[in-house]
Design an enzyme around this catalytic site. Structure first.
Site, PDB file in Angstrom:
ATOM      1  CG  ASP A 151      -1.384   5.027   3.358  1.00 31.66           C
ATOM      2  OD1 ASP A 151      -1.594   5.050   2.132  1.00 31.66           O
ATOM      3  OD2 ASP A 151      -2.202   5.459   4.191  1.00 31.66           O
ATOM      4  CB  ALA A 211      -6.687  12.909   2.793  1.00 32.49           C
ATOM      5  CD  GLN A 212      -9.158   7.940  -0.544  1.00 33.04           C
ATOM      6  OE1 GLN A 212      -9.405   8.159  -1.729  1.00 33.04           O
ATOM      7  NE2 GLN A 212      -8.163   7.138  -0.175  1.00 33.04           N
ATOM      8  CG  HIS A 270      -1.253   6.591  -1.834  1.00 30.27           C
ATOM      9  ND1 HIS A 270      -2.408   6.443  -2.563  1.00 30.27           N
ATOM     10  CD2 HIS A 270      -1.522   6.113  -0.584  1.00 30.27           C
ATOM     11  CE1 HIS A 270      -3.352   5.902  -1.800  1.00 30.27           C
ATOM     12  NE2 HIS A 270      -2.829   5.690  -0.598  1.00 30.27           N
ATOM     13  CG  HIS A 284      -5.246   2.690   6.127  1.00 25.30           C
ATOM     14  ND1 HIS A 284      -6.567   2.796   6.470  1.00 25.30           N
ATOM     15  CD2 HIS A 284      -5.113   3.367   4.953  1.00 25.30           C
ATOM     16  CE1 HIS A 284      -7.206   3.506   5.564  1.00 25.30           C
ATOM     17  NE2 HIS A 284      -6.358   3.861   4.632  1.00 25.30           N
ATOM     18  CG  HIS A 295      -1.943   1.054   1.270  1.00 25.90           C
ATOM     19  ND1 HIS A 295      -3.123   0.921   1.970  1.00 25.90           N
ATOM     20  CD2 HIS A 295      -2.002   2.287   0.705  1.00 25.90           C
ATOM     21  CE1 HIS A 295      -3.845   2.016   1.844  1.00 25.90           C
ATOM     22  NE2 HIS A 295      -3.175   2.870   1.083  1.00 25.90           N
ATOM     23  CB  ILE A 337       3.169   9.695  13.272  1.00 23.47           C
ATOM     24  CG1 ILE A 337       4.620  10.074  13.560  1.00 23.47           C
ATOM     25  CG2 ILE A 337       2.254  10.916  13.392  1.00 23.47           C
ATOM     26  CD1 ILE A 337       5.250  10.976  12.556  1.00 23.47           C
ATOM     27  CG  ASP A 342       3.591   6.852  10.407  1.00 18.80           C
ATOM     28  OD1 ASP A 342       2.997   6.371  11.397  1.00 18.80           O
ATOM     29  OD2 ASP A 342       3.124   7.790   9.728  1.00 18.80           O
ATOM     30  CD  GLU A 397      -6.568   4.071   0.269  1.00 19.22           C
ATOM     31  OE1 GLU A 397      -6.775   4.112   1.497  1.00 19.22           O
ATOM     32  OE2 GLU A 397      -5.539   4.516  -0.256  1.00 19.22           O
TER      33      GLU A 397
END
Length: 394
Positions: free
Chosen positions: A279, A142-143, A63, A217, A61, A255, A253, A131
């Site tokens: 991601d 955020a899509q 981008h 995710h 996954h 975070i 990550d 996705e």
């Protein structure tokens, strides 16, 4: 065929770490994994210098990276993203789209097909991950909300005519038509994943019964425990942790998921059910500052700081800027996971999830020669893809 011999390394196999071992590559395949040194004769020698020799990282996954996004509509972008992530140990990846109109998706498929043929120096492409756009509006993250909609059989059947290019598709199972969509994906051999969803446990059960097998995710863009008329309902988070039938992927990550959640997921699911994913968006590998999520012409403006992408008003995360080496390092340092398990989650498990475990994901004789050499701090020293040395730390 010319042989490559990797010697003087700590070899990470699915079963153990060989303290001082040798890996022999013949052409594009691994032909020997053994303890000690081996005299092969006429071969190129790679001295691992006591570093770890690992199966290549598989990112299912991702981008973008290096200033490029797969939604840019540019073949060069595909190739540059693959090259950027190879420097951080990724030897195979599943390029991932964002929610968009059908015409943009079809154009991306065309570009992917060409880029796949011309990808010589970067992480191997394993097929596209679509996705969206079949998501819950409340969990869109955020899509782009302009394109979110219910699964349309006429639309997805047309896109899936190119199913050899599509490896997985993520959707919200509570959308109208999502069960028929999951069944059709399964018939086509495309991995159906649950994502950006407000589903409750009962809807997740139905989804699994109809072909969905992966939670996209975990914790990000999905429901947790909710209350309706005083009654509590388990959400997708709890369902994913509870159901052995569901694999999960996590953005490790450090975070998106803090240490306690990384530890919880590992404790409940174990390394054979977890895939680490970056991601990553276009800003991965670039310095902090302003960036764009999605297409460079009309994508979402974001700001990168604190090692993550955020919306401009800083009210939410807008994407990861991680690389695969960082995921492994975080699982070891933050989640107290043994090195071998961290590598399983970055190689063996994603290979199994994508159905390519017969050729990738472990250092075993007969597998593809996708190999990473890294030091004790998971700093990448060399990346080999299909027997070709594509990156060496200077």
């Amino acid at each position: 065929m010319k042989k490559i011999v990797i010697t003087n390394g700590k070899i990470i196999t699915p079963f153990r770490i060989i303290p001082e071992g040798t890996v022999v590559i013949t052409g594009s395949k691994i032909t020997t994994v053994c303890e000690g040194k081996l005299d092969v004769g006429n071969a190129n020698i790679i001295d691992a210098k006591g570093h770890y020799v690992s199966p290549g990282f598989i990112d299912i996954h991702v981008h973008g990276g290096g200033g490029f996004d797969f939604m840019d509509g540019d073949e060069l972008g595909f190739l540059k993203i693959a090259e950027l992530h190879a420097k951080y140990g990724t030897t195979a990846m599943v390029p991932t789209t964002l929610t968009s109109e059908k015409e943009h998706l079809i154009k991306t498929l065309d570009i992917y097909e060409q880029a796949h043929k011309n990808n010589k120096n970067g992480a191997e492409f394993l097929g596209l991950h679509l996705e969206g756009p079949y998501f819950a509006m409340n969990q869109r993250g955020a899509q782009d909300p302009r394109y979110i909609r219910d699964p349309d059989p006429q639309e997805y059947m047309e896109i899936l005519q190119r199913s050899n290019l599509i490896a997985r598709w993520s959707a919200a199972p509570e959308r109208n038509g999502a069960m028929a969509f999951g069944r059709h994906l399964q018939e086509k051999g495309v991995l159906a994943a649950i994502a950006h969803t407000d589903a409750v446990y009962e809807e997740v059960v139905e989804a699994v019964e109809n072909g969905y097998s992966l939670s996209t995710h975990l914790y990000s863009g999905m429901s947790g425990v909710s209350r309706k008329n005083a009654f509590r309902y388990a959400g997708v988070i709890e369902s994913s942790l509870l159901m052995d039938e569901l694999d999960v992927e996590i953005i490790a990550d450090g975070i998106h998921l803090p240490a306690p959640l990384l530890k919880l997921i590992y404790k409940v699911k174990g390394p054979y059910k977890i895939a680490l994913i970056t991601d990553a968006m276009r800003a991965a590998g670039n310095p902090p500052g302003e960036s764009i999520l999605g297409n460079k012409q009309n994508g979402l403006k974001v700001i990168v700081e604190d090692d993550v992408a955020k919306l401009p008003d800083r009210t939410a995360f807008a994407g990861s800027v991680s690389t695969a080496d960082r995921l492994v390092r975080n699982m070891i340092e933050m989640a107290d996971v043994p090195l071998r398990d961290a590598i399983l989650m970055m190689s063996t498990t994603p290979a199994r999830i994508m159905g390519i475990q017969d050729r990738k994901g472990s250092l075993l004789t007969g597998k593809d020669a996708d190999i990473v050499i890294f030091d004790r701090n998971i700093q990448i020293q060399e990346t080999i893809i299909g027997g070709k040395r594509v990156y060496k730390k200077s």
